[in-house]
Scaffold this motif. Sequence first.
Motif, mmCIF file in Angstrom:
data_model
loop_
_atom_site.group_PDB
_atom_site.id
_atom_site.type_symbol
_atom_site.label_atom_id
_atom_site.label_comp_id
_atom_site.label_asym_id
_atom_site.label_seq_id
_atom_site.Cartn_x
_atom_site.Cartn_y
_atom_site.Cartn_z
ATOM 1 N N THR A 97 -13.847 2.053 4.029
ATOM 2 C CA THR A 97 -12.440 1.361 3.456
ATOM 3 C C THR A 97 -12.433 -0.072 3.625
ATOM 4 O O THR A 97 -11.976 -1.273 3.208
ATOM 5 N N ALA A 98 -12.281 -0.532 5.611
ATOM 6 C CA ALA A 98 -12.802 -1.697 6.218
ATOM 7 C C ALA A 98 -14.106 -2.122 5.986
ATOM 8 O O ALA A 98 -13.694 -3.678 5.702
ATOM 9 N N ASP A 99 -14.961 -2.056 5.541
ATOM 10 C CA ASP A 99 -16.315 -2.559 5.398
ATOM 11 C C ASP A 99 -15.863 -3.299 3.955
ATOM 12 O O ASP A 99 -16.520 -4.636 3.726
ATOM 13 N N GLU A 100 -15.843 -2.526 3.119
ATOM 14 C CA GLU A 100 -15.401 -2.756 1.396
ATOM 15 C C GLU A 100 -13.924 -4.064 1.003
ATOM 16 O O GLU A 100 -14.356 -5.186 0.889
ATOM 17 N N LEU A 101 -12.929 -3.774 1.947
ATOM 18 C CA LEU A 101 -11.872 -5.419 1.927
ATOM 19 C C LEU A 101 -12.562 -6.531 2.725
ATOM 20 O O LEU A 101 -11.971 -7.354 2.603
ATOM 21 N N LEU A 174 -4.369 -8.181 3.237
ATOM 22 C CA LEU A 174 -4.064 -8.951 2.361
ATOM 23 C C LEU A 174 -2.902 -10.062 2.671
ATOM 24 O O LEU A 174 -3.066 -11.025 2.655
ATOM 25 N N HIS A 175 -2.527 -10.155 4.269
ATOM 26 C CA HIS A 175 -1.471 -11.086 5.099
ATOM 27 C C HIS A 175 -2.647 -11.707 5.876
ATOM 28 O O HIS A 175 -2.477 -12.699 6.693
ATOM 29 N N GLY A 176 -3.856 -11.767 6.166
ATOM 30 C CA GLY A 176 -5.035 -12.012 7.133
ATOM 31 C C GLY A 176 -4.366 -11.904 8.272
ATOM 32 O O GLY A 176 -4.083 -13.228 9.132
ATOM 33 N N LEU A 177 -3.206 -11.097 8.870
ATOM 34 C CA LEU A 177 -3.457 -11.001 10.063
ATOM 35 C C LEU A 177 -4.295 -10.452 11.770
ATOM 36 O O LEU A 177 -4.004 -10.698 12.903
ATOM 37 N N GLY A 178 -5.332 -10.709 11.011
ATOM 38 C CA GLY A 178 -6.435 -9.874 12.135
ATOM 39 C C GLY A 178 -7.814 -9.372 11.050
ATOM 40 O O GLY A 178 -7.976 -9.233 10.609
ATOM 41 N N ALA A 179 -8.902 -9.165 12.702
ATOM 42 C CA ALA A 179 -9.986 -8.226 11.764
ATOM 43 C C ALA A 179 -9.455 -7.004 10.930
ATOM 44 O O ALA A 179 -8.762 -5.991 11.779
ATOM 45 N N VAL A 180 -10.355 -6.967 10.573
ATOM 46 C CA VAL A 180 -10.494 -5.629 9.412
ATOM 47 C C VAL A 180 -11.662 -4.401 9.443
ATOM 48 O O VAL A 180 -12.800 -5.106 8.825
#
Length: 210
Positions: A97-101, A174-180
């Motif tokens: 999921t992290a890879d996809e996002l 969504l909010h660009g708050l850090g690495a996913v």
Amino acid sequence: MSRQTAPDPSRRSQQSRAAILAAAADLVSEVGFAKLTIEKIAARAGVGKQTIYRWWPSKGAVVFDAFLAVSEDASGSLALPDTGDLAADLRAVLRPTADELTDPAFDNTGRGLISEYLVDPDLLREYRERLLDPLLEVTRDRLRSARTAGQLPADTDLDLAVDLLYGPMYYRWLHGLGAVDHAYADRLVAAVLRALGATDGAADGAPDGG
């Protein structure tokens, strides 16, 4: 004298539909969701606009189907492993999921589709029924299995548990708050299992490398 076979209309329709979905997937990556139009999709696919509108009511609906087609080709059937190691099994779904996002192609498409869901109840219903709800249900099933096995407390709220697993990741993206990334996915799984009161064996499984 050879006998000619009449063209198969259903085959022609399938080819047109596949061309439209491929054109939508390519174009949304090239120009972004905001600049994508039905006219551009029709021109790239070599069909008329009315052909598209015969199957889809809006640009968002076309892109959503194109996104699903690409996702199904890449990931196959939706399922979570049940190895007995709950932490590892949850990491196995949150890492992809992290890879996809964080895939640049998905980022533009995903954000554009979210904006469409907010104003198109029919598209939101499609998204829920065909993508989100099945994902949440297979995750809920895996947590239910862990609860039955005694790895989670008997009173674990499974709906809240899936919210805790997926909500923070999508919020952060969504909010660009850090690495996913995988490291964040692993920390999230560990934190959620601790919050749910998982047994030590379920909560403390050491993540493999990556």
